[in-house]
Design a protein around this motif. Sequence first.
Motif, PDB file in Angstrom:
ATOM      1  N   GLY A 100       0.854  -0.986   0.133  1.00 39.93           N
ATOM      2  CA  GLY A 100      -0.138   0.270  -0.025  1.00 39.93           C
ATOM      3  C   GLY A 100       1.029   1.208   0.164  1.00 39.93           C
ATOM      4  N   PHE A 101       1.825   1.114   0.756  1.00 43.52           N
ATOM      5  CA  PHE A 101       3.053   2.494   0.637  1.00 43.52           C
ATOM      6  C   PHE A 101       3.071   2.259  -1.054  1.00 43.52           C
ATOM      7  N   ILE A 102       3.936   2.031  -1.294  1.00 41.68           N
ATOM      8  CA  ILE A 102       4.578   1.994  -2.813  1.00 41.68           C
ATOM      9  C   ILE A 102       3.360   2.905  -3.565  1.00 41.68           C
ATOM     10  N   ALA A 103       2.143   1.981  -3.209  1.00 47.08           N
ATOM     11  CA  ALA A 103       0.859   2.235  -4.954  1.00 47.08           C
ATOM     12  C   ALA A 103       1.105   3.588  -4.020  1.00 47.08           C
ATOM     13  N   VAL A 104       0.688   4.002  -3.045  1.00 47.62           N
ATOM     14  CA  VAL A 104       0.438   5.353  -2.586  1.00 47.62           C
ATOM     15  C   VAL A 104       1.461   6.936  -3.629  1.00 47.62           C
ATOM     16  N   SER A 105       2.604   6.081  -3.162  1.00 45.58           N
ATOM     17  CA  SER A 105       4.100   6.440  -3.464  1.00 45.58           C
ATOM     18  C   SER A 105       4.033   7.123  -4.636  1.00 45.58           C
ATOM     19  N   LEU A 118       1.779  10.505  -4.940  1.00 43.45           N
ATOM     20  CA  LEU A 118       3.139  11.450  -3.849  1.00 43.45           C
ATOM     21  C   LEU A 118       3.758  12.125  -5.448  1.00 43.45           C
ATOM     22  N   ILE A 119       4.548  10.965  -5.929  1.00 39.62           N
ATOM     23  CA  ILE A 119       4.551  11.299  -6.935  1.00 39.62           C
ATOM     24  C   ILE A 119       4.268  11.797  -8.422  1.00 39.62           C
ATOM     25  N   PRO A 120       2.930  10.919  -9.069  1.00 44.49           N
ATOM     26  CA  PRO A 120       2.422  11.833  -9.685  1.00 44.49           C
ATOM     27  C   PRO A 120       1.769  12.961  -8.959  1.00 44.49           C
ATOM     28  N   ALA A 121       1.359  13.432  -8.449  1.00 41.43           N
ATOM     29  CA  ALA A 121       1.424  14.435  -8.383  1.00 41.43           C
ATOM     30  C   ALA A 121       1.909  15.750  -7.887  1.00 41.43           C
ATOM     31  N   PHE A 179       2.333  16.557 -12.041  1.00 38.76           N
ATOM     32  CA  PHE A 179       1.328  17.687 -12.201  1.00 38.76           C
ATOM     33  C   PHE A 179       1.279  18.672 -11.723  1.00 38.76           C
ATOM     34  N   SER A 180       2.208  18.781 -10.386  1.00 41.95           N
ATOM     35  CA  SER A 180       2.062  20.195  -9.749  1.00 41.95           C
ATOM     36  C   SER A 180       3.269  21.004 -10.910  1.00 41.95           C
ATOM     37  N   VAL A 181       4.150  20.715 -11.968  1.00 41.95           N
ATOM     38  CA  VAL A 181       4.968  20.587 -12.005  1.00 41.95           C
ATOM     39  C   VAL A 181       4.468  21.676 -13.179  1.00 41.95           C
ATOM     40  N   LEU A 182       3.588  20.125 -14.221  1.00 40.93           N
ATOM     41  CA  LEU A 182       3.850  20.633 -15.270  1.00 40.93           C
ATOM     42  C   LEU A 182       2.241  21.256 -15.554  1.00 40.93           C
ATOM     43  N   GLU A 183       1.473  21.250 -14.522  1.00 43.18           N
ATOM     44  CA  GLU A 183       0.837  22.006 -14.732  1.00 43.18           C
ATOM     45  C   GLU A 183       0.090  23.691 -14.233  1.00 43.18           C
ATOM     46  N   LEU A 238      -1.286  20.081  -3.409  1.00 41.73           N
ATOM     47  CA  LEU A 238      -2.824  19.529  -3.551  1.00 41.73           C
ATOM     48  C   LEU A 238      -3.382  19.080  -4.021  1.00 41.73           C
ATOM     49  N   GLU A 239      -4.052  19.601  -5.125  1.00 42.34           N
ATOM     50  CA  GLU A 239      -4.519  20.300  -5.695  1.00 42.34           C
ATOM     51  C   GLU A 239      -4.350  18.501  -7.162  1.00 42.34           C
ATOM     52  N   SER A 240      -2.838  18.206  -6.744  1.00 45.65           N
ATOM     53  CA  SER A 240      -2.099  17.714  -8.546  1.00 45.65           C
ATOM     54  C   SER A 240      -3.093  16.550  -7.139  1.00 45.65           C
ATOM     55  N   PHE A 241      -2.491  15.904  -6.024  1.00 49.00           N
ATOM     56  CA  PHE A 241      -2.558  15.019  -5.063  1.00 49.00           C
ATOM     57  C   PHE A 241      -3.974  14.895  -5.521  1.00 49.00           C
TER      58      PHE A 241
END
Length: 290
Positions: free
Chosen positions: A142-147, A151-154, A157-161, A167-170
Amino acid sequence: PYEDLLRQELGKLKQRFLEEHSCLSEQQLEQFLMRVLAANNYGVSVLSNASGNWNWDFTSSLFFASTVLSTTGYGHTVPLSDGGKAFCIIYSVIGIPFTLLFLTAVVQRIIVYVTRRPVLYFHIRWGFSKQVVAIIHAMVLGFIAVSCFFLIPAAIFSVLEDEWNFLESFYFCFISLSTIGLGDYVPGEGYNQKFRELYKIGVTCYLLMGLIAMLVVLETFCELHELKKFRKLFYVKKDKEEDQVHIMEHDQLSFSSISDQAASMKDDQKANEPFVNSQSPTSNDSSLNN
């Protein structure tokens, strides 16, 4: 409270605009705003920095198809024509069940290598308790999936958008992978988005892999012994008398079937025996007397 504040700000902005442009009546402004908002609900913007080819080019259509089949459905782009709406209905009725079957088949194969074999390996090789190993493995997975899928995609996304913070990316990642799909945040819709086609394809792949990962994690937690015991609390319990009646009926049927089968086997044996001349008891007695 935030909605009330936003409503007051829009009211003040509208009133200031009418004061600065006295040649425009409030009714004309409201008609224009209603038309603009109606078009915006269909993914069409009147801004000068907006592109009219973004909604239904190939990558956007692919992204729309993936959100339909995954039942996420952001709602930022919808079919406008009657033919498009009819095709979307038929496409969804056929495509969604096949997508669910595909995801189920993939998850059942992945969970063997990701969950069951590692737990069994530590249980047999190192002698740890299977329940303890399963709990620790589920927490680590579960920790690996959340990360990897939150977390990493958020952060990416916060850099690309440009207009998204972390918070909005997450929030977007959670709303998407939980298939809620509110549609208030959709990636790749900015007018200055670089490599938009590649970006849309990457988000489509992210959604597919993220759904599979979430299903694997959920299946892993559902196989825990403690959760199975907890789920049994909500099951409907049968009366013992009814269970005994069903068992007795099953036994009687099995006994009768066994007796019938034994009788038929005896008949078959008699039929297969070689022919023997039967002698009457009187003939036997006479032979003995002689």
